[in-house]
Enzyme design. Structure first.
Site, short mmCIF file in Angstrom:
data_model
loop_
_atom_site.label_atom_id
_atom_site.label_comp_id
_atom_site.label_asym_id
_atom_site.label_seq_id
_atom_site.Cartn_x
_atom_site.Cartn_y
_atom_site.Cartn_z
N ILE A 49 1.15 -1.24 0.36
CA ILE A 49 0.09 -0.33 0.60
C ILE A 49 0.63 1.15 0.26
O ILE A 49 0.28 2.37 -0.63
CB ILE A 49 -1.23 0.10 1.00
CG1 ILE A 49 -1.58 -1.17 1.57
CG2 ILE A 49 -1.75 0.97 1.13
CD1 ILE A 49 -2.99 -1.20 2.88
N SER A 171 -6.25 -0.25 11.03
CA SER A 171 -7.15 -1.46 10.20
C SER A 171 -8.35 -1.49 11.32
O SER A 171 -8.61 -1.33 12.61
CB SER A 171 -6.29 -2.27 10.55
OG SER A 171 -7.48 -3.45 10.69
N TYR A 198 -1.31 -7.16 17.69
CA TYR A 198 -1.82 -6.08 15.94
C TYR A 198 -2.86 -5.45 16.49
O TYR A 198 -2.50 -4.17 15.99
CB TYR A 198 -1.49 -7.43 15.14
CG TYR A 198 -1.50 -6.59 13.57
CD1 TYR A 198 -0.62 -6.19 13.00
CD2 TYR A 198 -2.55 -7.06 13.43
CE1 TYR A 198 -0.99 -5.40 11.95
CE2 TYR A 198 -2.95 -5.94 11.97
CZ TYR A 198 -2.53 -4.78 11.24
OH TYR A 198 -3.15 -5.07 10.23
N LYS A 202 -3.32 -1.53 16.22
CA LYS A 202 -3.72 -0.21 15.49
C LYS A 202 -5.42 1.12 16.23
O LYS A 202 -5.40 0.67 15.76
CB LYS A 202 -4.69 -1.96 14.71
CG LYS A 202 -3.88 -2.34 14.00
CD LYS A 202 -2.72 -1.45 12.47
CE LYS A 202 -1.96 -1.84 12.64
NZ LYS A 202 -1.39 -0.37 11.51
#
Length: 322
Positions: A49, A171, A198, A202
Protein backbone atom coordinates in the site's frame (compact mmCIF):
# COMPACT_ATOMS: atom_id res chain seq x y z
CA UNK A 1 -9.90 -23.27 23.58
CA UNK A 2 -11.27 -19.75 23.41
CA UNK A 3 -8.31 -18.56 21.33
CA UNK A 4 -9.13 -20.86 18.43
CA UNK A 5 -12.79 -19.90 18.56
CA UNK A 6 -11.80 -16.24 18.31
CA UNK A 7 -9.40 -16.97 15.47
CA UNK A 8 -12.09 -18.96 13.62
CA UNK A 9 -14.57 -16.12 14.13
CA UNK A 10 -11.93 -13.68 12.94
CA UNK A 11 -11.32 -15.68 9.78
CA UNK A 12 -15.06 -15.89 9.08
CA UNK A 13 -15.38 -12.13 9.57
CA UNK A 14 -12.40 -11.62 7.26
CA UNK A 15 -13.97 -13.96 4.68
CA UNK A 16 -17.26 -12.05 4.81
CA UNK A 17 -15.46 -8.72 4.43
CA UNK A 18 -13.31 -10.09 1.64
CA UNK A 19 -16.37 -11.35 -0.23
CA UNK A 20 -17.98 -7.94 0.15
CA UNK A 21 -14.83 -6.11 -0.94
CA UNK A 22 -13.93 -8.62 -3.61
CA UNK A 23 -17.28 -8.37 -5.37
CA UNK A 24 -17.40 -4.62 -5.28
CA UNK A 25 -16.47 -2.59 -8.34
CA UNK A 26 -13.16 -0.79 -8.44
CA UNK A 27 -13.74 2.91 -7.70
CA UNK A 28 -13.34 5.22 -10.71
CA UNK A 29 -9.94 6.91 -10.88
CA UNK A 30 -9.93 10.08 -8.80
CA UNK A 31 -9.37 13.55 -10.18
CA UNK A 32 -5.71 14.32 -9.51
CA UNK A 33 -5.25 17.42 -7.36
CA UNK A 34 -2.00 19.19 -8.19
CA UNK A 35 0.54 18.63 -5.40
CA UNK A 36 3.47 20.42 -7.01
CA UNK A 37 5.59 22.14 -4.38
CA UNK A 38 4.30 19.85 -1.62
CA UNK A 39 6.46 17.31 0.17
CA UNK A 40 5.19 13.98 1.47
CA UNK A 41 6.78 11.25 3.58
CA UNK A 42 5.42 7.71 3.19
CA UNK A 43 6.72 5.19 5.74
CA UNK A 44 7.01 1.63 4.46
CA UNK A 45 6.93 3.10 0.98
CA UNK A 46 8.93 0.39 -0.81
CA UNK A 47 6.09 -2.10 -1.29
CA UNK A 48 2.38 -2.80 -0.88
CA UNK A 49 0.00 0.00 0.00
CA UNK A 50 2.86 2.38 0.79
CA UNK A 51 4.36 2.11 -2.68
CA UNK A 52 0.91 2.48 -4.27
CA UNK A 53 0.29 5.59 -2.15
CA UNK A 54 3.70 7.08 -3.00
CA UNK A 55 3.18 6.38 -6.70
CA UNK A 56 -0.10 8.30 -6.77
CA UNK A 57 1.31 11.24 -4.76
CA UNK A 58 4.23 11.38 -7.20
CA UNK A 59 1.80 11.30 -10.13
CA UNK A 60 0.15 14.37 -8.64
CA UNK A 61 3.50 16.16 -8.66
CA UNK A 62 4.46 15.91 -4.99
CA UNK A 63 8.04 15.55 -3.80
CA UNK A 64 7.93 12.12 -2.12
CA UNK A 65 10.29 10.64 0.47
CA UNK A 66 10.09 6.86 0.82
CA UNK A 67 11.02 6.21 4.43
CA UNK A 68 11.72 2.53 4.66
CA UNK A 69 14.13 0.07 6.24
CA UNK A 70 15.78 -1.71 3.32
CA UNK A 71 18.04 0.50 1.21
CA UNK A 72 18.04 -1.80 -1.86
CA UNK A 73 14.23 -2.08 -1.85
CA UNK A 74 13.77 1.62 -1.06
CA UNK A 75 16.13 2.77 -3.82
CA UNK A 76 14.51 0.38 -6.31
CA UNK A 77 11.01 1.61 -5.43
CA UNK A 78 12.06 5.25 -5.74
CA UNK A 79 13.62 4.53 -9.13
CA UNK A 80 10.51 2.66 -10.30
CA UNK A 81 8.20 5.51 -9.23
CA UNK A 82 10.41 8.18 -10.85
CA UNK A 83 10.38 6.21 -14.11
CA UNK A 84 6.67 5.49 -14.05
CA UNK A 85 5.57 9.04 -13.21
CA UNK A 86 8.29 11.14 -14.83
CA UNK A 87 8.53 12.92 -11.47
CA UNK A 88 12.21 13.23 -10.52
CA UNK A 89 11.40 14.36 -6.97
CA UNK A 90 11.13 10.92 -5.41
CA UNK A 91 13.82 9.82 -2.97
CA UNK A 92 14.58 7.10 -0.48
CA UNK A 93 15.64 7.82 3.12
CA UNK A 94 16.37 5.04 5.56
CA UNK A 95 14.02 4.58 8.50
CA UNK A 96 13.77 1.53 10.75
CA UNK A 97 10.77 2.00 13.02
CA UNK A 98 11.93 -0.93 15.17
CA UNK A 99 14.72 1.37 16.40
CA UNK A 100 13.94 4.64 18.19
CA UNK A 101 17.54 5.65 17.47
CA UNK A 102 16.86 5.22 13.74
CA UNK A 103 13.63 7.27 14.05
CA UNK A 104 15.59 10.14 15.62
CA UNK A 105 18.35 9.88 13.00
CA UNK A 106 15.80 9.92 10.17
CA UNK A 107 13.97 12.93 11.62
CA UNK A 108 17.11 14.98 12.08
CA UNK A 109 18.40 14.08 8.57
CA UNK A 110 15.01 14.95 7.06
CA UNK A 111 14.78 18.28 8.90
CA UNK A 112 18.31 19.13 7.77
CA UNK A 113 17.85 18.13 4.13
CA UNK A 114 14.22 18.92 3.34
CA UNK A 115 12.82 22.42 3.90
CA UNK A 116 9.12 21.42 3.67
CA UNK A 117 6.69 18.81 4.92
CA UNK A 118 2.98 18.87 4.05
CA UNK A 119 1.95 15.21 4.24
CA UNK A 120 3.11 12.55 6.67
CA UNK A 121 1.69 9.13 5.79
CA UNK A 122 2.36 6.74 8.69
CA UNK A 123 1.81 3.63 6.61
CA UNK A 124 4.43 1.03 7.62
CA UNK A 125 3.05 -1.93 9.51
CA UNK A 126 4.10 -5.40 10.60
CA UNK A 127 2.38 -8.33 12.21
CA UNK A 128 5.21 -10.32 13.74
CA UNK A 129 6.41 -11.53 17.11
CA UNK A 130 9.70 -10.57 18.67
CA UNK A 131 11.21 -7.72 20.65
CA UNK A 132 13.01 -4.60 19.41
CA UNK A 133 16.39 -3.24 20.51
CA UNK A 134 14.38 -0.78 22.64
CA UNK A 135 12.75 -3.66 24.52
CA UNK A 136 9.20 -3.30 23.12
CA UNK A 137 7.15 -5.86 21.23
CA UNK A 138 7.92 -5.54 17.52
CA UNK A 139 4.45 -4.90 16.09
CA UNK A 140 3.57 -2.37 18.78
CA UNK A 141 6.78 -0.41 18.28
CA UNK A 142 6.75 -0.40 14.48
CA UNK A 143 3.01 0.24 14.15
CA UNK A 144 2.58 2.74 16.99
CA UNK A 145 5.51 3.85 19.16
CA UNK A 146 7.98 4.48 16.33
CA UNK A 147 5.37 6.41 14.36
CA UNK A 148 4.34 8.32 17.49
CA UNK A 149 7.93 9.51 18.01
CA UNK A 150 8.37 10.27 14.29
CA UNK A 151 5.21 12.39 14.22
CA UNK A 152 6.27 14.37 17.31
CA UNK A 153 9.74 15.05 15.90
CA UNK A 154 8.28 16.33 12.61
CA UNK A 155 5.36 18.27 14.09
CA UNK A 156 7.00 21.70 14.10
CA UNK A 157 7.84 21.35 10.42
CA UNK A 158 4.28 20.26 9.62
CA UNK A 159 3.02 23.31 11.54
CA UNK A 160 5.32 25.75 9.76
CA UNK A 161 4.12 24.36 6.38
CA UNK A 162 0.42 24.28 7.32
CA UNK A 163 -2.15 23.50 6.05
CA UNK A 164 -0.70 20.00 6.35
CA UNK A 165 -1.95 16.53 7.20
CA UNK A 166 -0.96 13.34 9.01
CA UNK A 167 -2.54 10.08 7.81
CA UNK A 168 -2.22 7.08 10.14
CA UNK A 169 -2.89 3.70 8.55
CA UNK A 170 -4.82 1.75 11.18
CA UNK A 171 -7.07 -1.26 10.55
CA UNK A 172 -10.47 -2.66 11.37
CA UNK A 173 -8.46 -5.08 13.54
CA UNK A 174 -8.54 -2.27 16.15
CA UNK A 175 -11.89 -3.78 17.20
CA UNK A 176 -10.01 -6.61 18.93
CA UNK A 177 -7.46 -4.28 20.55
CA UNK A 178 -7.04 -3.91 24.30
CA UNK A 179 -4.79 -1.25 25.78
CA UNK A 180 -3.58 -0.92 29.33
CA UNK A 181 -1.29 2.09 29.65
CA UNK A 182 0.69 0.45 32.47
CA UNK A 183 1.69 -2.60 30.34
CA UNK A 184 2.08 -0.68 27.07
CA UNK A 185 4.71 -2.08 24.70
CA UNK A 186 4.98 -5.47 26.41
CA UNK A 187 3.89 -8.54 24.44
CA UNK A 188 0.36 -9.54 25.50
CA UNK A 189 0.00 -12.94 27.20
CA UNK A 190 -1.61 -15.98 25.60
CA UNK A 191 -1.25 -18.18 22.50
CA UNK A 192 -2.36 -15.41 20.13
CA UNK A 193 0.12 -12.90 21.50
CA UNK A 194 1.33 -11.70 18.07
CA UNK A 195 -2.20 -11.30 16.71
CA UNK A 196 -3.30 -9.50 19.89
CA UNK A 197 -0.26 -7.22 19.75
CA UNK A 198 -1.13 -6.28 16.16
CA UNK A 199 -4.75 -5.50 17.13
CA UNK A 200 -3.56 -3.48 20.14
CA UNK A 201 -1.22 -1.45 17.93
CA UNK A 202 -4.08 -0.70 15.52
CA UNK A 203 -6.31 0.50 18.38
CA UNK A 204 -3.38 2.69 19.42
CA UNK A 205 -3.26 4.10 15.85
CA UNK A 206 -6.93 5.16 15.94
CA UNK A 207 -6.54 6.70 19.42
CA UNK A 208 -3.29 8.44 18.40
CA UNK A 209 -5.11 10.24 15.56
CA UNK A 210 -7.89 11.22 17.94
CA UNK A 211 -5.65 12.72 20.62
CA UNK A 212 -3.31 14.31 18.07
CA UNK A 213 -6.29 16.15 16.55
CA UNK A 214 -7.28 17.44 19.99
CA UNK A 215 -3.77 18.77 20.60
CA UNK A 216 -3.50 20.31 17.13
CA UNK A 217 -6.70 22.35 17.25
CA UNK A 218 -6.14 25.75 15.69
CA UNK A 219 -2.82 24.82 14.02
CA UNK A 220 -4.12 23.87 10.53
CA UNK A 221 -2.43 20.50 10.90
CA UNK A 222 -5.10 17.80 10.69
CA UNK A 223 -4.88 14.03 11.03
CA UNK A 224 -6.89 10.99 10.04
CA UNK A 225 -6.87 7.26 10.84
CA UNK A 226 -7.70 4.94 7.95
CA UNK A 227 -8.67 1.31 7.43
CA UNK A 228 -7.13 0.40 4.06
CA UNK A 229 -9.28 -2.66 3.36
CA UNK A 230 -7.98 -6.20 3.47
CA UNK A 231 -5.10 -5.99 1.10
CA UNK A 232 -2.92 -8.75 -0.27
CA UNK A 233 0.45 -7.38 0.79
CA UNK A 234 3.30 -8.92 2.69
CA UNK A 235 1.72 -8.12 6.04
CA UNK A 236 0.87 -11.81 6.46
CA UNK A 237 4.36 -13.07 5.68
CA UNK A 238 4.75 -13.89 9.39
CA UNK A 239 1.47 -15.79 9.76
CA UNK A 240 1.97 -19.27 11.27
CA UNK A 241 2.64 -21.93 8.64
CA UNK A 242 -0.64 -23.78 9.19
CA UNK A 243 -2.56 -20.58 8.43
CA UNK A 244 -0.77 -19.89 5.13
CA UNK A 245 -2.84 -22.38 3.07
CA UNK A 246 -5.96 -20.56 4.30
CA UNK A 247 -4.63 -17.10 3.41
CA UNK A 248 -3.20 -17.84 0.01
CA UNK A 249 -6.39 -18.82 -1.87
CA UNK A 250 -8.39 -16.17 0.01
CA UNK A 251 -5.81 -13.51 -0.75
CA UNK A 252 -5.64 -14.54 -4.34
CA UNK A 253 -9.38 -14.42 -4.82
CA UNK A 254 -10.53 -11.54 -2.73
CA UNK A 255 -7.97 -9.19 -1.31
CA UNK A 256 -7.91 -5.74 -2.81
CA UNK A 257 -4.81 -4.98 -4.75
CA UNK A 258 -2.44 -2.43 -3.26
CA UNK A 259 -3.68 0.40 -5.51
CA UNK A 260 -7.21 -0.07 -4.18
CA UNK A 261 -5.86 -0.41 -0.64
CA UNK A 262 -4.19 3.00 -1.03
CA UNK A 263 -7.45 4.78 -1.92
CA UNK A 264 -8.52 5.70 1.60
CA UNK A 265 -5.02 6.96 2.55
CA UNK A 266 -5.01 9.09 -0.62
CA UNK A 267 -8.53 10.34 0.09
CA UNK A 268 -7.48 11.53 3.55
CA UNK A 269 -4.24 13.01 2.20
CA UNK A 270 -5.76 14.96 -0.69
CA UNK A 271 -9.54 15.36 -0.49
CA UNK A 272 -10.57 18.96 0.10
CA UNK A 273 -12.81 19.89 3.00
CA UNK A 274 -11.88 17.09 5.42
CA UNK A 275 -10.42 19.45 8.01
CA UNK A 276 -13.50 19.34 10.20
CA UNK A 277 -13.08 15.56 10.48
CA UNK A 278 -9.59 15.78 11.98
CA UNK A 279 -8.99 12.92 14.41
CA UNK A 280 -11.65 10.70 12.87
CA UNK A 281 -11.54 7.26 11.27
CA UNK A 282 -12.12 6.52 7.57
CA UNK A 283 -12.81 3.31 5.67
CA UNK A 284 -13.76 2.92 1.97
CA UNK A 285 -13.02 6.65 1.57
CA UNK A 286 -15.88 7.41 3.97
CA UNK A 287 -16.10 8.59 7.53
CA UNK A 288 -16.86 5.64 9.84
CA UNK A 289 -17.36 5.24 13.56
CA UNK A 290 -14.58 3.09 15.01
CA UNK A 291 -15.14 0.53 17.78
CA UNK A 292 -16.12 2.16 21.15
CA UNK A 293 -12.68 1.82 22.86
CA UNK A 294 -11.27 3.80 19.91
CA UNK A 295 -13.57 6.71 20.88
CA UNK A 296 -12.52 6.76 24.55
CA UNK A 297 -10.90 10.16 25.17
CA UNK A 298 -9.55 9.20 28.59
CA UNK A 299 -7.85 6.16 27.08
CA UNK A 300 -6.51 8.31 24.21
CA UNK A 301 -4.92 10.72 26.69
CA UNK A 302 -3.49 7.90 28.84
CA UNK A 303 -2.05 6.24 25.72
CA UNK A 304 -0.46 9.55 24.65
CA UNK A 305 1.18 10.13 28.03
CA UNK A 306 2.43 6.55 28.29
CA UNK A 307 3.76 6.70 24.70
CA UNK A 308 5.64 9.94 25.43
CA UNK A 309 7.24 8.32 28.44
CA UNK A 310 8.21 5.14 26.57
CA UNK A 311 9.84 6.93 23.62
CA UNK A 312 11.62 9.40 25.91
CA UNK A 313 9.76 12.59 25.04
CA UNK A 314 9.04 15.20 27.67
CA UNK A 315 5.47 16.46 27.91
CA UNK A 316 6.68 19.63 26.19
CA UNK A 317 6.16 18.36 22.64
CA UNK A 318 9.11 17.63 20.44
CA UNK A 319 12.05 17.79 22.81
CA UNK A 320 13.42 14.53 24.23
CA UNK A 321 13.90 14.43 27.98
CA UNK A 322 17.55 14.26 29.00
Amino acid sequence: GMGWVLLGAGLLLALYTLLRHGLRRVPPPRARPPLRGRTAIVTGGSGGIGAATALELARCGARVVLATRSAPRGEAAARRIRTETGNAEVRFMQLDLASLRSVRAFASAFLRQEPHLHLLINNAGVSAGGTTEDGFSLSFQVNHLGHFLLTQLLLERLQSCAPSRVVIVASRAHCAGRLRPETLGRPPPGPLSTFQDYCDSKLANVLHARELATRLQGTQVTCYAVHPGFVNTELFRHAPLWLKPLFVPLAWLFFLDAAEGAQTSLHCAMQEGLERFSGRYFSDCRLQEPWPPARDDRLARALWEASERLVGLGGAGGSPSP
